[in-house]
Structure formats: C-alpha cells, structure tokens
Design a protein around this motif. Sequence first.
Motif, PDB file in Angstrom:
ATOM      1  N   LEU A  32     -21.258  55.255  34.457  1.00  0.00           N
ATOM      2  CA  LEU A  32     -21.435  54.354  35.595  1.00  0.00           C
ATOM      3  C   LEU A  32     -20.143  53.606  35.917  1.00  0.00           C
ATOM      4  CD1 LEU A  32     -24.987  52.933  34.819  1.00  0.00           C
ATOM      5  CD2 LEU A  32     -24.362  54.553  36.627  1.00  0.00           C
ATOM      6  N   GLU A  33     -19.422  53.208  34.889  1.00  0.00           N
ATOM      7  CA  GLU A  33     -18.145  52.523  35.118  1.00  0.00           C
ATOM      8  C   GLU A  33     -17.158  53.461  35.810  1.00  0.00           C
ATOM      9  OE1 GLU A  33     -15.434  49.449  32.661  1.00  0.00           O
ATOM     10  OE2 GLU A  33     -15.677  51.410  31.703  1.00  0.00           O
ATOM     11  N   GLN A  34     -17.164  54.715  35.411  1.00  0.00           N
ATOM     12  CA  GLN A  34     -16.286  55.689  36.049  1.00  0.00           C
ATOM     13  C   GLN A  34     -16.674  55.892  37.508  1.00  0.00           C
ATOM     14  OE1 GLN A  34     -13.498  56.878  34.907  1.00  0.00           O
ATOM     15  NE2 GLN A  34     -13.151  58.070  36.746  1.00  0.00           N
ATOM     16  N   ARG A  35     -17.967  55.896  37.779  1.00  0.00           N
ATOM     17  CA  ARG A  35     -18.433  56.039  39.166  1.00  0.00           C
ATOM     18  C   ARG A  35     -17.969  54.853  40.006  1.00  0.00           C
ATOM     19  NH1 ARG A  35     -24.362  55.641  41.397  1.00  0.00           N
ATOM     20  NH2 ARG A  35     -23.947  56.226  43.543  1.00  0.00           N
ATOM     21  N   VAL A  36     -18.005  53.646  39.453  1.00  0.00           N
ATOM     22  CA  VAL A  36     -17.505  52.464  40.153  1.00  0.00           C
ATOM     23  C   VAL A  36     -16.024  52.649  40.479  1.00  0.00           C
ATOM     24  CG1 VAL A  36     -16.965  49.993  39.898  1.00  0.00           C
ATOM     25  CG2 VAL A  36     -19.215  50.852  39.237  1.00  0.00           C
ATOM     26  N   THR A  37     -15.266  53.121  39.522  1.00  0.00           N
ATOM     27  CA  THR A  37     -13.827  53.340  39.724  1.00  0.00           C
ATOM     28  C   THR A  37     -13.576  54.359  40.831  1.00  0.00           C
ATOM     29  OG1 THR A  37     -13.409  52.811  37.402  1.00  0.00           O
ATOM     30  CG2 THR A  37     -11.686  54.031  38.568  1.00  0.00           C
ATOM     31  N   VAL A  38     -14.338  55.441  40.820  1.00  0.00           N
ATOM     32  CA  VAL A  38     -14.170  56.484  41.840  1.00  0.00           C
ATOM     33  C   VAL A  38     -14.529  55.940  43.228  1.00  0.00           C
ATOM     34  CG1 VAL A  38     -15.101  58.687  42.673  1.00  0.00           C
ATOM     35  CG2 VAL A  38     -14.442  58.435  40.277  1.00  0.00           C
ATOM     36  N   THR A  39     -15.645  55.222  43.328  1.00  0.00           N
ATOM     37  CA  THR A  39     -16.047  54.712  44.637  1.00  0.00           C
ATOM     38  C   THR A  39     -15.086  53.629  45.132  1.00  0.00           C
ATOM     39  OG1 THR A  39     -17.682  53.232  43.610  1.00  0.00           O
ATOM     40  CG2 THR A  39     -18.488  55.348  44.428  1.00  0.00           C
ATOM     41  N   GLU A  40     -14.508  52.870  44.229  1.00  0.00           N
ATOM     42  CA  GLU A  40     -13.480  51.906  44.642  1.00  0.00           C
ATOM     43  C   GLU A  40     -12.263  52.657  45.182  1.00  0.00           C
ATOM     44  OE1 GLU A  40     -10.754  48.206  42.920  1.00  0.00           O
ATOM     45  OE2 GLU A  40     -12.256  49.115  41.626  1.00  0.00           O
ATOM     46  N   GLY A  41     -11.897  53.734  44.525  1.00  0.00           N
ATOM     47  CA  GLY A  41     -10.792  54.558  45.012  1.00  0.00           C
ATOM     48  C   GLY A  41     -11.083  55.161  46.380  1.00  0.00           C
ATOM     49  N   ASN A  42     -12.345  55.505  46.623  1.00  0.00           N
ATOM     50  CA  ASN A  42     -12.725  56.042  47.932  1.00  0.00           C
ATOM     51  C   ASN A  42     -12.539  54.998  49.030  1.00  0.00           C
ATOM     52  OD1 ASN A  42     -13.375  58.468  46.728  1.00  0.00           O
ATOM     53  ND2 ASN A  42     -15.563  58.101  46.729  1.00  0.00           N
ATOM     54  N   ILE A  43     -12.849  53.741  48.718  1.00  0.00           N
ATOM     55  CA  ILE A  43     -12.603  52.674  49.690  1.00  0.00           C
ATOM     56  C   ILE A  43     -11.106  52.592  49.982  1.00  0.00           C
ATOM     57  CG2 ILE A  43     -12.618  50.169  50.092  1.00  0.00           C
ATOM     58  CD1 ILE A  43     -15.207  50.035  48.457  1.00  0.00           C
ATOM     59  N   GLN A  48      -6.566  53.142  53.558  1.00  0.00           N
ATOM     60  CA  GLN A  48      -5.226  53.674  53.803  1.00  0.00           C
ATOM     61  C   GLN A  48      -5.209  54.548  55.044  1.00  0.00           C
ATOM     62  OE1 GLN A  48      -2.306  52.899  52.072  1.00  0.00           O
ATOM     63  NE2 GLN A  48      -1.463  53.874  53.883  1.00  0.00           N
ATOM     64  N   ARG A  49      -6.250  55.350  55.212  1.00  0.00           N
ATOM     65  CA  ARG A  49      -6.343  56.208  56.400  1.00  0.00           C
ATOM     66  C   ARG A  49      -6.321  55.358  57.659  1.00  0.00           C
ATOM     67  NH1 ARG A  49     -10.024  58.404  59.987  1.00  0.00           N
ATOM     68  NH2 ARG A  49      -9.760  60.608  60.445  1.00  0.00           N
ATOM     69  N   ARG A  50      -7.138  54.299  57.674  1.00  0.00           N
ATOM     70  CA  ARG A  50      -7.164  53.406  58.839  1.00  0.00           C
ATOM     71  C   ARG A  50      -5.824  52.712  58.998  1.00  0.00           C
ATOM     72  NH1 ARG A  50     -10.754  48.178  58.846  1.00  0.00           N
ATOM     73  NH2 ARG A  50      -9.282  47.775  57.202  1.00  0.00           N
ATOM     74  N   THR A 125      -8.298  55.611  69.291  1.00  0.00           N
ATOM     75  CA  THR A 125      -9.472  54.756  69.115  1.00  0.00           C
ATOM     76  C   THR A 125     -10.643  55.540  68.531  1.00  0.00           C
ATOM     77  OG1 THR A 125     -10.079  55.037  71.450  1.00  0.00           O
ATOM     78  CG2 THR A 125      -8.857  53.038  70.861  1.00  0.00           C
ATOM     79  N   VAL A 126     -10.774  56.814  68.889  1.00  0.00           N
ATOM     80  CA  VAL A 126     -11.824  57.645  68.287  1.00  0.00           C
ATOM     81  C   VAL A 126     -11.552  57.828  66.792  1.00  0.00           C
ATOM     82  CG1 VAL A 126     -12.774  59.992  68.217  1.00  0.00           C
ATOM     83  CG2 VAL A 126     -12.522  58.822  70.406  1.00  0.00           C
ATOM     84  N   ALA A 127     -10.284  58.093  66.435  1.00  0.00           N
ATOM     85  CA  ALA A 127      -9.922  58.245  65.019  1.00  0.00           C
ATOM     86  C   ALA A 127     -10.148  56.932  64.262  1.00  0.00           C
ATOM     87  CB  ALA A 127      -8.464  58.687  64.891  1.00  0.00           C
ATOM     88  N   LEU A 128      -9.830  55.812  64.897  1.00  0.00           N
ATOM     89  CA  LEU A 128     -10.036  54.503  64.270  1.00  0.00           C
ATOM     90  C   LEU A 128     -11.524  54.230  64.068  1.00  0.00           C
ATOM     91  CD1 LEU A 128      -8.517  52.007  63.261  1.00  0.00           C
ATOM     92  CD2 LEU A 128      -8.735  51.051  65.553  1.00  0.00           C
ATOM     93  N   GLU A 129     -12.326  54.574  65.047  1.00  0.00           N
ATOM     94  CA  GLU A 129     -13.773  54.396  64.917  1.00  0.00           C
ATOM     95  C   GLU A 129     -14.323  55.243  63.767  1.00  0.00           C
ATOM     96  OE1 GLU A 129     -17.767  55.411  67.477  1.00  0.00           O
ATOM     97  OE2 GLU A 129     -15.983  54.781  68.581  1.00  0.00           O
ATOM     98  N   GLY A 130     -13.842  56.484  63.665  1.00  0.00           N
ATOM     99  CA  GLY A 130     -14.252  57.342  62.544  1.00  0.00           C
ATOM    100  C   GLY A 130     -13.857  56.739  61.208  1.00  0.00           C
ATOM    101  N   SER A 131     -12.665  56.159  61.146  1.00  0.00           N
ATOM    102  CA  SER A 131     -12.212  55.512  59.908  1.00  0.00           C
ATOM    103  C   SER A 131     -13.097  54.324  59.564  1.00  0.00           C
ATOM    104  CB  SER A 131     -10.767  55.028  60.056  1.00  0.00           C
ATOM    105  OG  SER A 131      -9.888  56.118  60.027  1.00  0.00           O
ATOM    106  N   GLU A 132     -13.447  53.539  60.560  1.00  0.00           N
ATOM    107  CA  GLU A 132     -14.323  52.387  60.315  1.00  0.00           C
ATOM    108  C   GLU A 132     -15.665  52.838  59.751  1.00  0.00           C
ATOM    109  OE1 GLU A 132     -13.436  49.261  60.372  1.00  0.00           O
ATOM    110  OE2 GLU A 132     -11.478  49.666  61.221  1.00  0.00           O
ATOM    111  N   ASN A 133     -16.197  53.924  60.286  1.00  0.00           N
ATOM    112  CA  ASN A 133     -17.471  54.450  59.770  1.00  0.00           C
ATOM    113  C   ASN A 133     -17.329  54.913  58.326  1.00  0.00           C
ATOM    114  OD1 ASN A 133     -18.761  53.957  62.212  1.00  0.00           O
ATOM    115  ND2 ASN A 133     -18.382  56.014  62.989  1.00  0.00           N
ATOM    116  N   ARG A 134     -16.229  55.603  58.030  1.00  0.00           N
ATOM    117  CA  ARG A 134     -15.994  56.059  56.653  1.00  0.00           C
ATOM    118  C   ARG A 134     -15.821  54.890  55.691  1.00  0.00           C
ATOM    119  NH1 ARG A 134     -12.756  59.626  59.635  1.00  0.00           N
ATOM    120  NH2 ARG A 134     -13.444  61.790  59.525  1.00  0.00           N
ATOM    121  N   ILE A 135     -15.141  53.849  56.148  1.00  0.00           N
ATOM    122  CA  ILE A 135     -14.948  52.660  55.310  1.00  0.00           C
ATOM    123  C   ILE A 135     -16.292  52.016  55.018  1.00  0.00           C
ATOM    124  CG2 ILE A 135     -14.014  50.298  55.286  1.00  0.00           C
ATOM    125  CD1 ILE A 135     -11.590  51.465  56.884  1.00  0.00           C
TER     126      ILE A 135
END
Length: 189
Positions: A32-43, A48-50, A125-135
Amino acid sequence: MSKKVRTIAIVVAIFLVIIMPIIGGYNKIVSLEQRVTVTEGNIDTQLQRRSDLIPNLVETVKGYASQEKDIFIKVAEARAKLAGATNVTDKAKADSELGSAVSRLLVIVEKYPDLKSSANFKDLTVALEGSENRIGTARQDYNTSVGEYNTTIKHFPNNIFSRIFGFDKKPLYKASESAKVVPKVNFTK
C-alpha cells in the motif's frame, strides 16, 4: 511420534500461527505504501505535463496581449513554486496558485477575440483541459490509495507493527484554502 517431536511440532505451529499474520500485514502495508508512492508520482507527471503546456499558452497570449504583463509574471512565479515543491502539501498549494493564475490568464483571453479564434490557442486550451482532467484523476487515485494505506496502518494488529517498522500516516492531496473561494470575474474594465 515421540513426545519431544510432538512438542517441537506444536511450538513450530504456534510460532507460525503468530508470525504469518505479522508477515502478511507487513507485506500489505509495504504494498500500500508503494501504491501511494506511485500515485503521488502520477500526480507529479500530470502536473509536469500541464506545466510544460503553460509556457506555450503564455507565449500565444503574449502575441495578442503583450500589455498584460502582470498575469504573465504571476503564471511564471506559480510555475516556479510548483517546480520547487517537495511534499504533497506544498505541491497542492503551488498547484492551486498555478491553477488560479492560468484561470486569470484565460479570463484575459476574453478581451481578444482574434486570439480565441486562433487554431494554436484552441489546440493549447484543449491540451490544457485534458491535463486538468488527468490531474484530477491522479489526485483522486492518490487520495484513494492514501485512504486505504492510512486505514490499514490504524487497524489492529497492523497498528502495532506499523509503529514498530515506522509506517507513518500519509497526507491527503487537499486544495488550498484559496482554491475553495470562487474567483470574481469582472469584464467591465
């Protein structure tokens, strides 16, 4: 079977009955701790993408609205804060500031109809909106994994060996107080 062998077998069985749940609980907490680390990395990846899209958006707007220097400075400062954030709480605060700055930038765009109709601006703006959704999705995934991790380390008997092995509570990804206030938009200037 001799009495000595039977006694040893009973002691081993009791030992296994005690130690196996501890090993299983420990391994679950580690997972579970590793999953937290991975999901934090995903954020971080999505932030960074945005963040990488924003300079292109700013440059596009600058071409049409060069007199709006204040907002460009605010966006640059907010990006720098996000890049320098080292923990989830600081990242959430910096992310909120960047989101506010980008929102103000997009409000400025309303003054420039030629900019709004620019294909480059639309694509950004479309790419930014997609990034916001992913975030948003990455934040939800992170908070879900943190909730599961925090609950697991508080349950008995996990709470005993989570303290022994140093498994500490993880913070949720929360919006800053300023992000909870609805921004005022005024087009009469």
